[in-house]
Scaffold this motif. Structure first.
Motif, PDB file in Angstrom:
ATOM      1  N   PHE A  12      57.009  51.636  37.925  1.00 45.80           N
ATOM      2  CA  PHE A  12      56.779  49.782  38.620  1.00 45.80           C
ATOM      3  C   PHE A  12      57.730  48.827  37.432  1.00 45.80           C
ATOM      4  O   PHE A  12      58.501  49.447  36.173  1.00 45.80           O
ATOM      5  CB  PHE A  12      54.943  49.543  37.864  1.00 45.80           C
ATOM      6  N   SER A  13      57.141  47.800  38.179  1.00 43.78           N
ATOM      7  CA  SER A  13      58.227  46.364  38.336  1.00 43.78           C
ATOM      8  C   SER A  13      58.221  45.906  36.787  1.00 43.78           C
ATOM      9  O   SER A  13      58.603  45.599  36.593  1.00 43.78           O
ATOM     10  CB  SER A  13      58.568  45.615  39.866  1.00 43.78           C
ATOM     11  N   GLY A  14      56.957  45.892  36.269  1.00 45.45           N
ATOM     12  CA  GLY A  14      56.715  45.572  35.373  1.00 45.45           C
ATOM     13  C   GLY A  14      54.648  46.342  34.561  1.00 45.45           C
ATOM     14  O   GLY A  14      53.968  46.079  35.819  1.00 45.45           O
ATOM     15  N   LYS A  15      54.508  45.394  33.583  1.00 44.61           N
ATOM     16  CA  LYS A  15      53.027  45.240  33.661  1.00 44.61           C
ATOM     17  C   LYS A  15      52.388  44.837  34.691  1.00 44.61           C
ATOM     18  O   LYS A  15      50.788  45.410  35.144  1.00 44.61           O
ATOM     19  CB  LYS A  15      52.550  44.748  32.036  1.00 44.61           C
ATOM     20  N   GLU A  16      52.313  43.909  35.051  1.00 46.70           N
ATOM     21  CA  GLU A  16      51.854  43.011  36.432  1.00 46.70           C
ATOM     22  C   GLU A  16      51.762  43.646  37.715  1.00 46.70           C
ATOM     23  O   GLU A  16      50.811  44.149  37.665  1.00 46.70           O
ATOM     24  CB  GLU A  16      52.579  41.610  36.504  1.00 46.70           C
ATOM     25  N   GLU A  17      52.484  44.068  37.898  1.00 48.70           N
ATOM     26  CA  GLU A  17      51.843  45.423  39.001  1.00 48.70           C
ATOM     27  C   GLU A  17      51.485  46.807  38.705  1.00 48.70           C
ATOM     28  O   GLU A  17      50.898  46.529  39.754  1.00 48.70           O
ATOM     29  CB  GLU A  17      53.737  46.135  39.407  1.00 48.70           C
ATOM     30  N   LEU A  18      51.458  47.872  37.485  1.00 50.75           N
ATOM     31  CA  LEU A  18      50.907  48.223  37.202  1.00 50.75           C
ATOM     32  C   LEU A  18      49.372  47.674  36.937  1.00 50.75           C
ATOM     33  O   LEU A  18      47.909  48.465  37.581  1.00 50.75           O
ATOM     34  CB  LEU A  18      51.246  48.631  35.823  1.00 50.75           C
ATOM     35  N   TYR A  19      49.166  46.815  36.798  1.00 53.96           N
ATOM     36  CA  TYR A  19      47.984  45.483  36.423  1.00 53.96           C
ATOM     37  C   TYR A  19      47.079  45.821  37.690  1.00 53.96           C
ATOM     38  O   TYR A  19      46.289  46.057  37.885  1.00 53.96           O
ATOM     39  CB  TYR A  19      47.692  44.421  36.088  1.00 53.96           C
ATOM     40  N   LYS A  20      47.990  44.887  38.851  1.00 49.20           N
ATOM     41  CA  LYS A  20      46.929  45.425  40.585  1.00 49.20           C
ATOM     42  C   LYS A  20      47.213  46.532  40.858  1.00 49.20           C
ATOM     43  O   LYS A  20      45.628  46.322  41.250  1.00 49.20           O
ATOM     44  CB  LYS A  20      48.486  44.508  41.165  1.00 49.20           C
ATOM     45  N   ALA A  21      47.996  47.092  40.340  1.00 53.43           N
ATOM     46  CA  ALA A  21      47.793  48.448  41.039  1.00 53.43           C
ATOM     47  C   ALA A  21      46.949  49.406  40.754  1.00 53.43           C
ATOM     48  O   ALA A  21      45.236  49.794  41.409  1.00 53.43           O
ATOM     49  CB  ALA A  21      49.474  49.352  40.836  1.00 53.43           C
ATOM     50  N   SER A  22      46.152  49.696  39.585  1.00 55.79           N
ATOM     51  CA  SER A  22      45.106  50.194  38.999  1.00 55.79           C
ATOM     52  C   SER A  22      43.686  48.835  39.028  1.00 55.79           C
ATOM     53  O   SER A  22      43.008  49.509  39.514  1.00 55.79           O
ATOM     54  CB  SER A  22      45.061  49.747  37.445  1.00 55.79           C
ATOM     55  N   PHE A  23      43.979  47.666  39.117  1.00 46.99           N
ATOM     56  CA  PHE A  23      42.759  47.018  40.107  1.00 46.99           C
ATOM     57  C   PHE A  23      42.638  47.660  41.122  1.00 46.99           C
ATOM     58  O   PHE A  23      41.027  47.486  41.501  1.00 46.99           O
ATOM     59  CB  PHE A  23      43.007  45.446  40.078  1.00 46.99           C
ATOM     60  N   GLN A  24      43.625  47.803  41.786  1.00 47.57           N
ATOM     61  CA  GLN A  24      43.192  48.513  43.340  1.00 47.57           C
ATOM     62  C   GLN A  24      42.329  49.397  43.214  1.00 47.57           C
ATOM     63  O   GLN A  24      41.693  50.240  44.507  1.00 47.57           O
ATOM     64  CB  GLN A  24      44.080  48.754  44.004  1.00 47.57           C
ATOM     65  N   TYR A  25      43.103  50.149  42.467  1.00 49.26           N
ATOM     66  CA  TYR A  25      42.760  52.178  42.449  1.00 49.26           C
ATOM     67  C   TYR A  25      41.020  51.762  42.283  1.00 49.26           C
ATOM     68  O   TYR A  25      40.236  52.328  42.578  1.00 49.26           O
ATOM     69  CB  TYR A  25      43.287  52.889  41.807  1.00 49.26           C
ATOM     70  N   ALA A  26      40.956  51.036  41.029  1.00 53.97           N
ATOM     71  CA  ALA A  26      39.743  50.645  40.733  1.00 53.97           C
ATOM     72  C   ALA A  26      38.312  50.004  41.314  1.00 53.97           C
ATOM     73  O   ALA A  26      37.124  50.585  41.876  1.00 53.97           O
ATOM     74  CB  ALA A  26      39.218  50.021  39.357  1.00 53.97           C
ATOM     75  N   MET A  27      38.825  49.189  42.486  1.00 55.24           N
ATOM     76  CA  MET A  27      38.158  48.970  43.456  1.00 55.24           C
ATOM     77  C   MET A  27      37.696  50.206  45.164  1.00 55.24           C
ATOM     78  O   MET A  27      36.997  50.265  45.156  1.00 55.24           O
ATOM     79  CB  MET A  27      38.828  47.662  44.328  1.00 55.24           C
TER      80      MET A  27
END
Length: 202
Positions: A53-68
């Motif tokens: 991941f490019s950074g924590k921000e990208e991982l946060y977004k990906a994790s949110f989308q997975y949770a959804m």
């Protein structure tokens, strides 16, 4: 002929990271989930983590989308077992009620949790959360519209207004129930929502 897709090693590693970190972000939020916590949970170094991941921000977004996606798949599974649009609408309500203290992803409703952060200080997530909120309202409104077309619901009701009322009641009940560690608020909300749904039935 049926083709089966097998994830490559890099894709599998990335997905494993997302699935592991989603409950952390959902429970702790962006700021409360430190890099050291992420590394400890995934068993990866900072370099290995950011190699995917490019950074924590990208991982946060990906994790949110997975949770959804976990929430949506759970709802879809319930809805697909129903026949009428009324049953489908009630199934959505029952899904949230049943999982209020035992959510599909640890930490509660990812929409509610992330929306609070996005509104307060994590502005980069605001658009992403807004899209997910709109998709949820559209899904509920479409169930109501379908019900109107086949004569299940009154023709003169505003589908979007009902969808907003239902969803906002659910989210408010989730917030209260989780803070109080009690299903009381959700039970009251569900009773009122079901009464509202009955009132629009023909």
């Amino acid at each position: 002929m049926v083709y089966f897709y097998t994830m490559k090693k890099g894709e599998r590693t990335r997905q494993d990271i997302i699935e592991t970190t989603a409950p952390l972000f959902n429970s702790r939020g962006f700021d409360g989930t430190s890099l050291s916590v992420l590394c400890e949970a995934t068993g990866l170094t900072k370099g290995a983590l950011y190699g995917n991941f490019s950074g924590k921000e990208e991982l946060y977004k990906a994790s949110f989308q997975y949770a959804m996606s976990k929430v949506r798949s759970g709802i879809r599974k319930e809805v697909d077992m129903c026949i009428t649009n009324k049953e489908k609408l009630l199934a959505v309500v029952d899904f949230f009620a049943r999982h209020v203290l035992d959510p599909p992803v640890k930490g509660g409703c990812p929409l509610l949790n992330t929306a609070i952060e996005a509104d307060d200080h994590h502005k980069s997530m605001k658009k992403l959360v807004a899209v997910e909120l709109e998709l949820t309202i559209l899904f509920l409104a479409q169930l109501i519209e379908n019900g109107k077309k086949v004569g299940e619901f009154l023709k003169n009701i505003k589908s979007r207004d009902v969808a907003l009322a239902v969803f906002c009641s659910i989210e408010g009940a989730i917030m209260f129930s989780r803070v109080s560690s009690s299903e009381e608020a959700m039970n009251v909300a569900v009773k009122n929502i079901k009464s509202q749904i009955s009132s629009i039935c023909i």
